[in-house]
Design a protein around this motif. Structure first.
Motif, PDB file in Angstrom:
ATOM      1  N   SER A   1      -0.824   3.446  -3.539  1.00 54.11           N
ATOM      2  CA  SER A   1      -0.602   4.392  -3.036  1.00 54.11           C
ATOM      3  C   SER A   1       0.077   5.265  -4.132  1.00 54.11           C
ATOM      4  O   SER A   1       0.827   6.774  -3.796  1.00 54.11           O
ATOM      5  CB  SER A   1       0.735   3.811  -1.871  1.00 54.11           C
ATOM      6  OG  SER A   1       1.564   5.209  -1.078  1.00 54.11           O
TER       7      SER A   1
ATOM      8  N   ARG B   1      -2.600   7.533  -5.609  1.00 52.28           N
ATOM      9  CA  ARG B   1      -2.905   8.059  -4.571  1.00 52.28           C
ATOM     10  C   ARG B   1      -1.586   9.821  -4.611  1.00 52.28           C
ATOM     11  O   ARG B   1      -1.736  10.833  -4.697  1.00 52.28           O
ATOM     12  CB  ARG B   1      -2.725   7.387  -3.257  1.00 52.28           C
ATOM     13  CG  ARG B   1      -4.220   7.450  -3.103  1.00 52.28           C
ATOM     14  CD  ARG B   1      -4.965   7.082  -1.582  1.00 52.28           C
ATOM     15  NE  ARG B   1      -3.443   6.046  -0.674  1.00 52.28           N
ATOM     16  CZ  ARG B   1      -3.692   5.072  -1.475  1.00 52.28           C
ATOM     17  NH1 ARG B   1      -4.797   4.071  -0.988  1.00 52.28           N
ATOM     18  NH2 ARG B   1      -2.768   4.645  -0.251  1.00 52.28           N
ATOM     19  N   ALA B   2       0.040   8.981  -4.514  1.00 52.28           N
ATOM     20  CA  ALA B   2       0.848   9.879  -4.187  1.00 52.28           C
ATOM     21  C   ALA B   2       0.358  11.281  -5.455  1.00 52.28           C
ATOM     22  O   ALA B   2       1.101  11.918  -6.233  1.00 52.28           O
ATOM     23  CB  ALA B   2       2.339   9.086  -4.295  1.00 52.28           C
TER      24      ALA B   2
ATOM     25  N   VAL C   1      -1.973  11.200  -8.094  1.00 53.25           N
ATOM     26  CA  VAL C   1      -3.519  12.310  -8.261  1.00 53.25           C
ATOM     27  C   VAL C   1      -2.986  13.659  -7.323  1.00 53.25           C
ATOM     28  O   VAL C   1      -3.154  14.771  -7.242  1.00 53.25           O
ATOM     29  CB  VAL C   1      -4.453  11.124  -7.399  1.00 53.25           C
ATOM     30  CG1 VAL C   1      -5.311  12.500  -7.372  1.00 53.25           C
ATOM     31  CG2 VAL C   1      -4.544  10.224  -8.846  1.00 53.25           C
ATOM     32  N   GLN C   2      -2.322  13.232  -5.884  1.00 57.86           N
ATOM     33  CA  GLN C   2      -2.249  14.604  -4.713  1.00 57.86           C
ATOM     34  C   GLN C   2      -1.251  15.090  -5.860  1.00 57.86           C
ATOM     35  O   GLN C   2      -1.088  16.635  -5.256  1.00 57.86           O
ATOM     36  CB  GLN C   2      -1.771  13.736  -3.746  1.00 57.86           C
ATOM     37  CG  GLN C   2      -1.429  15.134  -2.494  1.00 57.86           C
ATOM     38  CD  GLN C   2      -2.880  15.727  -2.442  1.00 57.86           C
ATOM     39  OE1 GLN C   2      -4.030  15.297  -1.964  1.00 57.86           O
ATOM     40  NE2 GLN C   2      -2.650  17.242  -2.832  1.00 57.86           N
ATOM     41  N   ALA C   3       0.028  14.524  -6.049  1.00 58.51           N
ATOM     42  CA  ALA C   3       1.434  15.790  -6.528  1.00 58.51           C
ATOM     43  C   ALA C   3       0.697  16.005  -7.800  1.00 58.51           C
ATOM     44  O   ALA C   3       0.416  17.560  -7.823  1.00 58.51           O
ATOM     45  CB  ALA C   3       2.215  15.093  -7.608  1.00 58.51           C
TER      46      ALA C   3
ATOM     47  N   ALA D   1      -2.558  17.737  -7.962  1.00 61.78           N
ATOM     48  CA  ALA D   1      -4.404  18.486  -7.705  1.00 61.78           C
ATOM     49  C   ALA D   1      -2.851  19.710  -7.275  1.00 61.78           C
ATOM     50  O   ALA D   1      -3.170  20.683  -7.469  1.00 61.78           O
ATOM     51  CB  ALA D   1      -4.414  17.400  -6.908  1.00 61.78           C
ATOM     52  N   ASP D   2      -1.646  18.829  -6.967  1.00 62.96           N
ATOM     53  CA  ASP D   2      -0.689  20.392  -6.360  1.00 62.96           C
ATOM     54  C   ASP D   2       0.217  20.990  -6.928  1.00 62.96           C
ATOM     55  O   ASP D   2       0.002  22.691  -6.721  1.00 62.96           O
ATOM     56  CB  ASP D   2       0.467  19.159  -5.381  1.00 62.96           C
ATOM     57  CG  ASP D   2      -0.117  18.538  -3.915  1.00 62.96           C
ATOM     58  OD1 ASP D   2      -1.435  18.789  -3.663  1.00 62.96           O
ATOM     59  OD2 ASP D   2       0.247  18.522  -3.811  1.00 62.96           O
TER      60      ASP D   2
END
Length: 115
Positions: free
Chosen positions: A58, A61-62, A64-66, A68-69
């Motif tokens: 988790s 994922r957070a 990597v998402q941050a 990308a954002d």
């Protein structure tokens, strides 16, 4: 993860041992292409990491998402900056004045006007 590397697991195929994770995709392609008798350039692989920890997965994922954002936000900011520079120039401001208003260097203003 094993004490001396990593194991790649495939659907309905035997695992492959690798020493470094950054070799996973290329090693998976080699292993699969040999097994099916095909050229490795014709084999496509997708790596999924199973770290056996929901909390760690988790967190990854957070992160990597941050990232990308942040990249999307940076791209949007660059477009807005370029548009602002061009608009200010159309309104008659000099490059130095534009730089001062936007908090960037005059060289950056020149780059944005060229791009």
């Amino acid at each position: 993860m094993t004490p001396d590397g990593w194991e790649l697991h495939f659907e309905r195929r035997k695992p492959v041992h690798i020493r470094r994770l950054d070799d996973a995709a290329s090693q998976a392609k080699v292993a699969l292409s040999r097994e099916i008798g095909s050229d490795e350039n014709s084999v496509s692989v997708q790596i999924r990491y199973d770290l056996a920890s929901d909390e760690l997965s988790s967190q990854i994922r957070a992160a990597v998402q941050a990232t990308a954002d942040a990249a999307r936000t940076q791209t949007a900011a660059a477009v807005k900056m370029r548009d602002a520079v061009k608009s200010l120039k159309k309104h008659g401001l000099t490059g130095r004045d534009i730089a001062h208003v936007l908090g960037v260097s005059p060289q950056r203003v020149s780059q944005l006007l060229r791009g």
